[in-house]
Design an enzyme around this catalytic site. Structure first.
Site, mmCIF file in Angstrom:
data_model
loop_
_atom_site.group_PDB
_atom_site.id
_atom_site.type_symbol
_atom_site.label_atom_id
_atom_site.label_comp_id
_atom_site.label_asym_id
_atom_site.label_seq_id
_atom_site.Cartn_x
_atom_site.Cartn_y
_atom_site.Cartn_z
ATOM 1 N N TYR A 94 0.040 -4.645 0.606
ATOM 2 C CA TYR A 94 -1.416 -4.613 0.782
ATOM 3 C C TYR A 94 -2.009 -5.598 -0.218
ATOM 4 O O TYR A 94 -1.730 -5.515 -1.419
ATOM 5 C CB TYR A 94 -1.976 -3.212 0.496
ATOM 6 C CG TYR A 94 -1.651 -2.167 1.537
ATOM 7 C CD1 TYR A 94 -2.138 -2.266 2.832
ATOM 8 C CD2 TYR A 94 -0.873 -1.060 1.202
ATOM 9 C CE1 TYR A 94 -1.836 -1.301 3.789
ATOM 10 C CE2 TYR A 94 -0.575 -0.086 2.142
ATOM 11 C CZ TYR A 94 -1.061 -0.207 3.429
ATOM 12 O OH TYR A 94 -0.770 0.756 4.359
ATOM 13 N N HIS A 96 -5.672 -7.115 0.265
ATOM 14 C CA HIS A 96 -7.135 -6.957 0.185
ATOM 15 C C HIS A 96 -7.771 -8.129 -0.571
ATOM 16 O O HIS A 96 -8.563 -7.943 -1.489
ATOM 17 C CB HIS A 96 -7.490 -5.618 -0.473
ATOM 18 C CG HIS A 96 -6.970 -4.428 0.270
ATOM 19 N ND1 HIS A 96 -7.446 -4.049 1.514
ATOM 20 C CD2 HIS A 96 -6.011 -3.522 -0.056
ATOM 21 C CE1 HIS A 96 -6.792 -2.971 1.922
ATOM 22 N NE2 HIS A 96 -5.919 -2.633 0.995
ATOM 23 N N ASP A 270 -11.308 -0.532 -1.510
ATOM 24 C CA ASP A 270 -10.297 -1.593 -1.575
ATOM 25 C C ASP A 270 -10.840 -2.919 -1.073
ATOM 26 O O ASP A 270 -10.374 -3.987 -1.484
ATOM 27 C CB ASP A 270 -9.078 -1.225 -0.704
ATOM 28 C CG ASP A 270 -7.991 -0.533 -1.520
ATOM 29 O OD1 ASP A 270 -7.971 -0.717 -2.753
ATOM 30 O OD2 ASP A 270 -7.167 0.169 -0.924
#
Length: 371
Positions: A94, A96, A270
């Protein structure tokens, strides 16, 4: 391919990017797997379990970055890792990036290949690697919201489901996607009065057929949010624009109209957060109060239930990790548009439009880099 499984170093992040069962599958497919010492401890997986599955347990993150062709994380690399990332190395996690310019610039400088879990997208526009964590976060949002409505936690002293003769709490959920629906199911199950807002009339029609009777569907727009927020005991922000910064939907001005002791849970933190007064918090210091309203903005909510989250995450990521390891990133992307959409930063170029637009930087179509 040599695949490295890194230990998470973000505050209170106990997940790990691959279970021993996932390592076994990679190993069976001929890949060498390096697992950082104690990487799985927070999720209940021992170094011995990884070794038994065919992994080599490695002492440090620096060793893994030095040897692995693809490194896997759960959360984004932190500043102490930036210098360890090598040109051409695949970073699969992840990211972001649209909410983190410092990381974006560091990855551009590294010359690495960065594939973001959260922008891999199926033809039906669903986000298969975000989905399991969105399911966890949606359910947790209600659990945490209910806790922080207690007076000892700074809330207004409201029981989410009420009791006979006393009104239940009013829960407002902005966004009818995976997070929002899972939050609504939990809140409805606890007996709250739930308003679920979305901008798609087709989505609202579908949800009206499947959600319980105490879930009321509303078209989302600024006027509707302004009108409903003052009635809420708990507001859950569940809006996502894949790979881009979250829109600010609850303004500071709206906050002044809310009940004292109401709770905001920003699941979109996020991606920058969808409340104007949101700022990232951690599991060790999860809340703060603005204008008498409790804000819960933990940036890695699923990390609080690491065992459940790690199992769910590996179920989703393993097929993609295997495809990248089996074929290499170029061939995997050429043969799978889903994986190609995961490319965010490649060899010093931004290959995802939402990230380029967030920082007014140049964009290069990922297709142009596959040859």
């Amino acid at each position: 391919m040599i695949v490295g499984i890194l230990k998470e170093i973000k505050s209170q992040e106990h997940r790990v990017s691959m279970t021993p069962a996932g390592v076994e599958v990679l190993h069976q497919n001929g890949h060498e797997v390096l697992v950082e010492k104690d990487a799985g401890a927070g999720s209940g997986f021992t170094d011995e379990a990884y070794a038994k599955a065919g992994a080599e347990v490695v002492a440090s993150a620096a060793d893994i970055y030095a040897r692995a062709e693809m490194v896997m994380h759960v959360k984004e690399p932190l500043p102490q890792e930036y210098q360890l990332i090598r040109p051409g190395q695949i970073v699969f996690t992840y990211l972001h990036l649209a909410a983190n310019e410092e990381l974006t610039r560091a990855l551009l400088a590294s010359g690495s290949v960065n594939i973001a879990y959260e922008t891999i997208q199926k033809p039906d526009r669903s986000l298969p690697l975000l989905m399991p964590m969105s399911e966890v976060a949606g359910r947790m949002a209600v659990q945490e919201g209910a806790k922080y409505l207690e007076m000892a936690q700074g809330g207004g002293g409201i029981l989410l489901g009420g009791v006979p003769g006393v009104d239940p709490a009013t829960v407002v959920i902005i966004g009818g996607g995976i997070v929002g629906v899972n939050a609504a199911k939990m809140a409805c199950g606890l007996g709250a009065k739930v308003y679920l807002l979305d901008t798609s009339i087709e989505r609202l029609r579908y949800l009206s057929d499947v959600m319980p009777a105490n879930c009321f569907l509303l078209m989302s727009n600024p006027a509707a949010i302004r009108k409903i927020v003052p009635t809420a005991d708990l507001v859950i922000g569940a809006v996502l624009i894949p790979g881009a910064k979250a829109p600010r939907l609850v303004t500071r001005e709206m906050l002044s109209t809310m009940k004292r002791g109401a709770v905001l849970v920003d699941v979109a933190i996020d991606q920058g957060g969808c409340f104007e007064t949101s700022k990232p918090t951690t599991h060790t210091d999860p809340v703060y109060i603005v204008d008498g309203v409790v804000h819960y903005c933990v940036a890695n909510m699923p990390g609080g239930v690491a065992k459940t989250s790690t199992l769910a995450l590996t179920n989703a990521t393993l097929p993609y990790a295997l495809e990248i390891a089996n074929k290499g990133w170029r061939k995997a992307c050429a043969e799978s548009r889903e994986i190609m959409l995961g490319l965010n930063v490649v060899d010093g170029k931004i290959t995802y439009k939402g990230v380029a637009e967030a920082f007014d930087m140049g964009y290069v179509p990922p297709e142009s880099l596959l040859h």
